[in-house]
Design a protein around this motif. Sequence first.
Motif, mmCIF file in Angstrom:
data_model
loop_
_atom_site.group_PDB
_atom_site.id
_atom_site.type_symbol
_atom_site.label_atom_id
_atom_site.label_comp_id
_atom_site.label_asym_id
_atom_site.label_seq_id
_atom_site.Cartn_x
_atom_site.Cartn_y
_atom_site.Cartn_z
ATOM 1 N N ALA A 1 0.834 -1.207 0.000
ATOM 2 C CA ALA A 1 0.000 0.000 0.000
ATOM 3 C C ALA A 1 0.867 1.255 0.000
ATOM 4 O O ALA A 1 0.595 2.220 -0.740
ATOM 5 C CB ALA A 1 -0.930 -0.009 1.201
ATOM 6 N N LEU A 2 1.924 1.255 0.808
ATOM 7 C CA LEU A 2 2.815 2.408 0.848
ATOM 8 C C LEU A 2 3.598 2.538 -0.451
ATOM 9 O O LEU A 2 3.806 3.643 -0.965
ATOM 10 C CB LEU A 2 3.768 2.291 2.036
ATOM 11 C CG LEU A 2 4.714 3.468 2.277
ATOM 12 C CD1 LEU A 2 3.922 4.758 2.502
ATOM 13 C CD2 LEU A 2 5.617 3.179 3.476
ATOM 14 N N GLY A 3 4.015 1.402 -0.994
ATOM 15 C CA GLY A 3 4.710 1.436 -2.277
ATOM 16 C C GLY A 3 3.846 2.007 -3.382
ATOM 17 O O GLY A 3 4.315 2.772 -4.230
ATOM 18 N N HIS A 4 2.566 1.660 -3.368
ATOM 19 C CA HIS A 4 1.643 2.204 -4.368
ATOM 20 C C HIS A 4 1.524 3.719 -4.214
ATOM 21 O O HIS A 4 1.540 4.459 -5.210
ATOM 22 C CB HIS A 4 0.271 1.548 -4.210
ATOM 23 C CG HIS A 4 -0.772 2.075 -5.134
ATOM 24 N ND1 HIS A 4 -1.631 3.094 -4.770
ATOM 25 C CD2 HIS A 4 -1.097 1.743 -6.408
ATOM 26 C CE1 HIS A 4 -2.436 3.360 -5.781
ATOM 27 N NE2 HIS A 4 -2.141 2.543 -6.787
ATOM 28 N N PRO B 1 0.594 -5.691 -6.895
ATOM 29 C CA PRO B 1 -0.384 -6.410 -7.714
ATOM 30 C C PRO B 1 -1.251 -5.423 -8.498
ATOM 31 O O PRO B 1 -1.592 -4.348 -7.993
ATOM 32 C CB PRO B 1 -1.221 -7.171 -6.684
ATOM 33 C CG PRO B 1 -0.388 -7.230 -5.454
ATOM 34 C CD PRO B 1 0.463 -6.007 -5.469
ATOM 35 N N PRO B 2 -1.631 -5.754 -9.715
ATOM 36 C CA PRO B 2 -2.415 -4.820 -10.529
ATOM 37 C C PRO B 2 -3.783 -4.490 -9.938
ATOM 38 O O PRO B 2 -4.360 -3.445 -10.252
ATOM 39 C CB PRO B 2 -2.540 -5.542 -11.876
ATOM 40 C CG PRO B 2 -2.206 -6.964 -11.605
ATOM 41 C CD PRO B 2 -1.272 -6.970 -10.459
ATOM 42 N N TRP B 3 -4.321 -5.358 -9.072
ATOM 43 C CA TRP B 3 -5.629 -5.096 -8.477
ATOM 44 C C TRP B 3 -5.566 -4.176 -7.258
ATOM 45 O O TRP B 3 -6.601 -3.764 -6.741
ATOM 46 C CB TRP B 3 -6.299 -6.410 -8.057
ATOM 47 C CG TRP B 3 -5.407 -7.362 -7.305
ATOM 48 C CD1 TRP B 3 -4.755 -8.446 -7.821
ATOM 49 C CD2 TRP B 3 -5.055 -7.302 -5.908
ATOM 50 N NE1 TRP B 3 -4.022 -9.071 -6.838
ATOM 51 C CE2 TRP B 3 -4.182 -8.392 -5.664
ATOM 52 C CE3 TRP B 3 -5.385 -6.457 -4.861
ATOM 53 C CZ2 TRP B 3 -3.650 -8.652 -4.393
ATOM 54 C CZ3 TRP B 3 -4.841 -6.697 -3.601
ATOM 55 C CH2 TRP B 3 -3.996 -7.779 -3.384
ATOM 56 N N LEU B 4 -4.353 -3.850 -6.790
ATOM 57 C CA LEU B 4 -4.245 -3.097 -5.548
ATOM 58 C C LEU B 4 -4.898 -1.718 -5.653
ATOM 59 O O LEU B 4 -5.550 -1.253 -4.707
ATOM 60 C CB LEU B 4 -2.779 -2.963 -5.144
ATOM 61 C CG LEU B 4 -2.548 -2.316 -3.777
ATOM 62 C CD1 LEU B 4 -3.086 -3.197 -2.658
ATOM 63 C CD2 LEU B 4 -1.074 -2.025 -3.555
ATOM 64 N N GLU B 5 -4.757 -1.063 -6.788
ATOM 65 C CA GLU B 5 -5.357 0.262 -6.947
ATOM 66 C C GLU B 5 -6.868 0.198 -6.795
ATOM 67 O O GLU B 5 -7.475 1.069 -6.150
ATOM 68 C CB GLU B 5 -4.970 0.862 -8.300
ATOM 69 C CG GLU B 5 -5.479 2.277 -8.501
ATOM 70 C CD GLU B 5 -4.909 2.927 -9.754
ATOM 71 O OE1 GLU B 5 -5.131 4.142 -9.918
ATOM 72 O OE2 GLU B 5 -4.249 2.232 -10.552
ATOM 73 N N ARG B 6 -7.480 -0.811 -7.391
ATOM 74 C CA ARG B 6 -8.937 -0.993 -7.267
ATOM 75 C C ARG B 6 -9.317 -1.220 -5.808
ATOM 76 O O ARG B 6 -10.280 -0.634 -5.304
ATOM 77 C CB ARG B 6 -9.363 -2.179 -8.127
ATOM 78 C CG ARG B 6 -10.751 -2.741 -7.829
ATOM 79 C CD ARG B 6 -11.827 -1.895 -8.454
ATOM 80 N NE ARG B 6 -13.112 -2.562 -8.381
ATOM 81 C CZ ARG B 6 -14.183 -2.079 -7.755
ATOM 82 N NH1 ARG B 6 -14.125 -0.912 -7.129
ATOM 83 N NH2 ARG B 6 -15.321 -2.735 -7.737
ATOM 84 N N LEU B 7 -8.556 -2.035 -5.099
ATOM 85 C CA LEU B 7 -8.881 -2.322 -3.711
ATOM 86 C C LEU B 7 -8.737 -1.075 -2.837
ATOM 87 O O LEU B 7 -9.615 -0.761 -2.032
ATOM 88 C CB LEU B 7 -7.979 -3.453 -3.202
ATOM 89 C CG LEU B 7 -8.283 -4.023 -1.816
ATOM 90 C CD1 LEU B 7 -7.923 -5.510 -1.769
ATOM 91 C CD2 LEU B 7 -7.506 -3.286 -0.743
ATOM 92 N N LEU B 8 -7.651 -0.336 -3.009
ATOM 93 C CA LEU B 8 -7.447 0.866 -2.197
ATOM 94 C C LEU B 8 -8.466 1.954 -2.524
ATOM 95 O O LEU B 8 -8.813 2.770 -1.666
ATOM 96 C CB LEU B 8 -6.023 1.384 -2.383
ATOM 97 C CG LEU B 8 -4.915 0.495 -1.806
ATOM 98 C CD1 LEU B 8 -3.547 1.036 -2.186
ATOM 99 C CD2 LEU B 8 -5.051 0.372 -0.290
ATOM 100 N N ALA B 9 -8.961 1.971 -3.754
ATOM 101 C CA ALA B 9 -9.973 2.946 -4.138
ATOM 102 C C ALA B 9 -11.286 2.733 -3.383
ATOM 103 O O ALA B 9 -12.116 3.651 -3.311
ATOM 104 C CB ALA B 9 -10.225 2.881 -5.643
ATOM 105 N N LEU B 10 -11.467 1.560 -2.813
ATOM 106 C CA LEU B 10 -12.651 1.295 -1.993
ATOM 107 C C LEU B 10 -12.552 1.940 -0.620
ATOM 108 O O LEU B 10 -13.495 1.876 0.164
ATOM 109 C CB LEU B 10 -12.849 -0.225 -1.850
ATOM 110 C CG LEU B 10 -13.101 -0.984 -3.148
ATOM 111 C CD1 LEU B 10 -13.006 -2.491 -2.912
ATOM 112 C CD2 LEU B 10 -14.456 -0.618 -3.732
ATOM 113 N N ASP B 11 -11.405 2.537 -0.320
ATOM 114 C CA ASP B 11 -11.177 3.265 0.936
ATOM 115 C C ASP B 11 -11.442 2.366 2.149
ATOM 116 O O ASP B 11 -12.246 2.703 3.030
ATOM 117 C CB ASP B 11 -12.064 4.515 0.996
ATOM 118 C CG ASP B 11 -11.649 5.465 2.114
ATOM 119 O OD1 ASP B 11 -10.475 5.421 2.537
ATOM 120 O OD2 ASP B 11 -12.510 6.234 2.577
#
Length: 221
Positions: free
Chosen positions: A185-188, A196-206
């Motif tokens: 998460a910090l790296g992103h 992982p390519p899905w991490l942005e989608r997951l973090l966008a869920l706040d």
Amino acid sequence: MADIAVRRVNYGHFIRPPEETGTGSPRAEPTFGYLVEHPTAGHILVDTGMGGNAEVDAWYRPTRIPLPAALGAAGATVDTIRMVVNCHLHFDHCGGNPQLADRPIFAQRSELDLALAPESHTLPELVDHPFEVLDGEAELAPGVFILPTPGHTAGHQSLVVRRANGTVIVAGQSHDNATLFTTDALGHRTHVGTQPPWLERLLALDPSHIYFAHDNAIWTP
């Protein structure tokens, strides 16, 4: 309408051998499922505990809490479970599936392809039942949906729960522990490393909380 509750289900622990830890030493790891209590859909269970046979038991030395006892401690019974989500189909995540085979059990198609292949990555008897086969995201009930999070296995998936006080994600083994998720998460956020390519989608869920299958720690922002 009452809010959605998420409770941990303790299935026991196993000993990961030094060949798998990368440290040269064995490591004890808990095994958790999660019970989602939905006001209209009832109990949704993420993962069902540890299966096994002589070979598995010799390698991992599991100490199991049987499914009925584990559910009872979380405020449910086998009979109250309405749906099951397997984050993936390794033996320590779908061991109780045969006891719930008459309920809808959700898995990604790519995960089932691995589990049903001649060189299976699980114990065949744990997946010898019908599944609700998914090809991506799926809503199970209002405020509850599945999100593919491949990596640990090709068909790994997580469960997203929209609660009044914040989104909870049951991330299974998307990461082995909360610390590794923190690193990604910090790296992103800082554009360091590869995530992982899905991490942005997951973090966008706040998410306000993220739970893992093999870690007592809970990630928070």
